[in-house]
Scaffold this motif. Structure first.
Motif, short mmCIF file in Angstrom:
data_model
loop_
_atom_site.label_atom_id
_atom_site.label_comp_id
_atom_site.label_asym_id
_atom_site.label_seq_id
_atom_site.Cartn_x
_atom_site.Cartn_y
_atom_site.Cartn_z
N LEU A 260 -8.57 3.23 2.58
CA LEU A 260 -8.12 2.19 3.50
C LEU A 260 -9.26 1.33 4.03
N ARG A 261 -10.40 1.39 3.38
CA ARG A 261 -11.52 0.56 3.82
C ARG A 261 -11.27 -0.92 3.52
N GLY A 262 -12.11 -1.76 4.13
CA GLY A 262 -12.07 -3.19 3.84
C GLY A 262 -11.04 -3.95 4.62
N ARG A 263 -10.55 -3.40 5.75
CA ARG A 263 -9.56 -4.09 6.57
C ARG A 263 -10.22 -4.63 7.84
N GLN A 264 -9.93 -5.82 8.19
CA GLN A 264 -10.55 -6.45 9.37
C GLN A 264 -10.10 -5.75 10.65
N ALA A 287 -3.99 -3.19 16.81
CA ALA A 287 -4.79 -3.38 15.59
C ALA A 287 -3.97 -2.99 14.37
N ARG A 288 -4.04 -3.81 13.33
CA ARG A 288 -3.18 -3.58 12.16
C ARG A 288 -3.99 -3.44 10.87
N LEU A 289 -3.44 -2.62 10.02
CA LEU A 289 -3.84 -2.58 8.61
C LEU A 289 -2.67 -3.10 7.80
N VAL A 290 -2.91 -4.09 6.95
CA VAL A 290 -1.83 -4.69 6.16
C VAL A 290 -2.18 -4.56 4.69
N LEU A 291 -1.31 -3.91 3.93
CA LEU A 291 -1.51 -3.75 2.49
C LEU A 291 -0.61 -4.72 1.74
N PRO A 292 -0.99 -5.13 0.54
CA PRO A 292 -0.22 -6.15 -0.20
C PRO A 292 1.23 -5.74 -0.44
N LYS A 293 2.06 -6.73 -0.65
CA LYS A 293 3.47 -6.50 -0.93
C LYS A 293 3.63 -5.66 -2.20
N GLN A 294 4.51 -4.68 -2.13
CA GLN A 294 4.75 -3.79 -3.27
C GLN A 294 6.08 -3.08 -3.11
N ARG A 295 6.52 -2.47 -4.17
CA ARG A 295 7.75 -1.70 -4.15
C ARG A 295 7.39 -0.26 -3.82
N GLY A 348 7.96 -4.79 0.11
CA GLY A 348 7.33 -5.59 1.15
C GLY A 348 5.92 -5.14 1.40
N LYS A 349 5.27 -5.79 2.37
CA LYS A 349 3.93 -5.40 2.77
C LYS A 349 3.99 -4.11 3.59
N ILE A 350 2.98 -3.28 3.42
CA ILE A 350 2.87 -2.06 4.21
C ILE A 350 2.01 -2.38 5.43
N ILE A 351 2.56 -2.15 6.64
CA ILE A 351 1.84 -2.47 7.88
C ILE A 351 1.65 -1.18 8.67
#
Length: 375
Positions: A260-264, A287-295, A348-351
């Protein structure tokens, strides 16, 4: 180097003449200058001491680099010739030593074939062939001075040594993986995947494939290292000394989480016990971590816990939030199943969002995969 026994021959001939009553004044006829073929006629004698030479010109199956073959039938082609102007016919004698009862030299012709040879883990076969000067072999030069060994046949036979193993090995492939949630498709919380490889044949090696691509592997407690995140498939087979392979093992599946590194807005903390030896942390509410949209059909979060830690909430796309409480007994790493594979899929995006205020949260890794079941 060619050697010819002429002076001694003459001396022995004179001696023989005295014994059989040959007049003292009589002298033996001179021997041929090059003595290319043996002759014994009265006092005209010649001893050819230069044998023909032998060469293996072909074999039906070449031993591999370790000296083994995987067949019980082997044929040899060979040839012989004189190294001088000798015109005598050249014949051959062959011998086979090894796991079978040793054979003595016997007349043979090219090609020479051996069938139904037995396997052996220890003893090796040795085929030898030597060229023979047939005309010289038929003549005993002198009863007082018989032919020395190697005068009528090649004293340095052409040889080939090999081991034989015609039976395919049996390979035992055991991925050392356990996952209570999905035993047939285990999640491995590491980049190194332990797999045990064993064979019923000593000295056997293994061929391994990950995702259809060959990867070097070794017998015993082996590890597939530097596994990338995602879904993977593994299979292997044993290969014996002769190069005969076992059947491929059943395909094993495993899944590697994502870091989960590399998140602002999140700091990185080194932790040797963590996946990829790092954690991400924040104590800022919202504070949020947002991962790209996926199934997503299954979602797991991995994080350490402690009584002083806070909470996060997680959702995929427009679905409802799921709360994950990291406050609890101290643990270096704990698995939280946010969505199990039996709850259907969503896209969708994982938040991931921090709920707590002034309480730190530490996150390690995440598994987000479709709910694909093995056939």
């Amino acid at each position: 180097m060619r050697t010819r026994r002429l002076g001694l021959v003459t001396t022995l001939a004179l001696a023989c003449g005295l014994l059989v009553g040959v007049p003292l004044g009589a002298r033996p006829a001179a021997a041929a200058a090059d003595c290319l073929s043996e002759a014994r006629s009265g006092l005209s004698q010649c001893d050819d001491t230069v044998p023909p030479e032998t060469a293996l010109t072909g074999v039906s199956v070449q031993p591999n680099a370790a000296g083994w073959v995987a067949t019980g039938t082997v044929s040899f082609a060979f040839a012989g010739q004189h190294g001088d102007a000798d015109a005598d016919a050249v014949g051959f004698e062959c011998r086979l030593d090894g796991p079978v009862q040793a054979h003595d030299w016997s007349s043979c012709t090219s090609p020479r074939t051996y069938q139904g040879l037995a396997d052996s883990d220890v003893a090796r076969y040795v085929f030898s062939v030597r060229a023979v000067d047939l005309a010289d072999q038929a003549i005993t030069y002198s009863f007082l001075m018989p032919d020395e060994p190697g005068e009528d046949y090649d004293a340095t036979p052409a040889t080939l040594t090999w081991g034989q193993d015609t039976v395919a090995p049996v390979g035992f492939v055991n991925p050392d993986l356990y996952d209570r949630q999905t035993p047939q498709q285990p999640v491995v919380i590491a980049r190194s995947v332990p797999i045990r490889l064993h064979s019923n044949e000593a000295g056997a090696t293994f061929e391994c494939e990950v995702d259809g691509q060959g990867t070097p592997c070794t017998p015993g407690a082996w590890r597939y290292a530097d596994a990338p995140s995602g879904r993977h498939f593994f299979r292997a087979r044993s290969v014996d000394k002769a190069g005969t392979a076992s059947a491929w093992s059943a395909t094993s599946e495993f899944f590697i989480p994502s870091d989960l590194r590399g998140r602002q807005g999140w700091s990185v903390v080194k932790k040797s016990a963590a996946f990829d030896q790092t954690l991400v942390t924040s104590k800022r509410e919202g504070a949020r971590l947002v991962l790209p949209k996926q199934r997503v059909g299954e979602l797991r979060l991995y994080a350490p816990t402690a009584p002083s830690y806070g909470r996060v909430r997680v959702k995929v796309g427009a679905t409802n939030w799921r709360v994950v409480d990291l406050a609890g007994a101290r643990s270096a790493q704990r698995e939280f199943v946010v969505l199990d594979r039996y709850q259907g899929s969503r896209t969708g995006k994982i938040i991931i969002e921090v709920l707590s205020r002034n309480k730190p949260v530490f996150l390690d890794a995440i598994v987000a995969r479709t709910n694909v079941f093995q056939a």
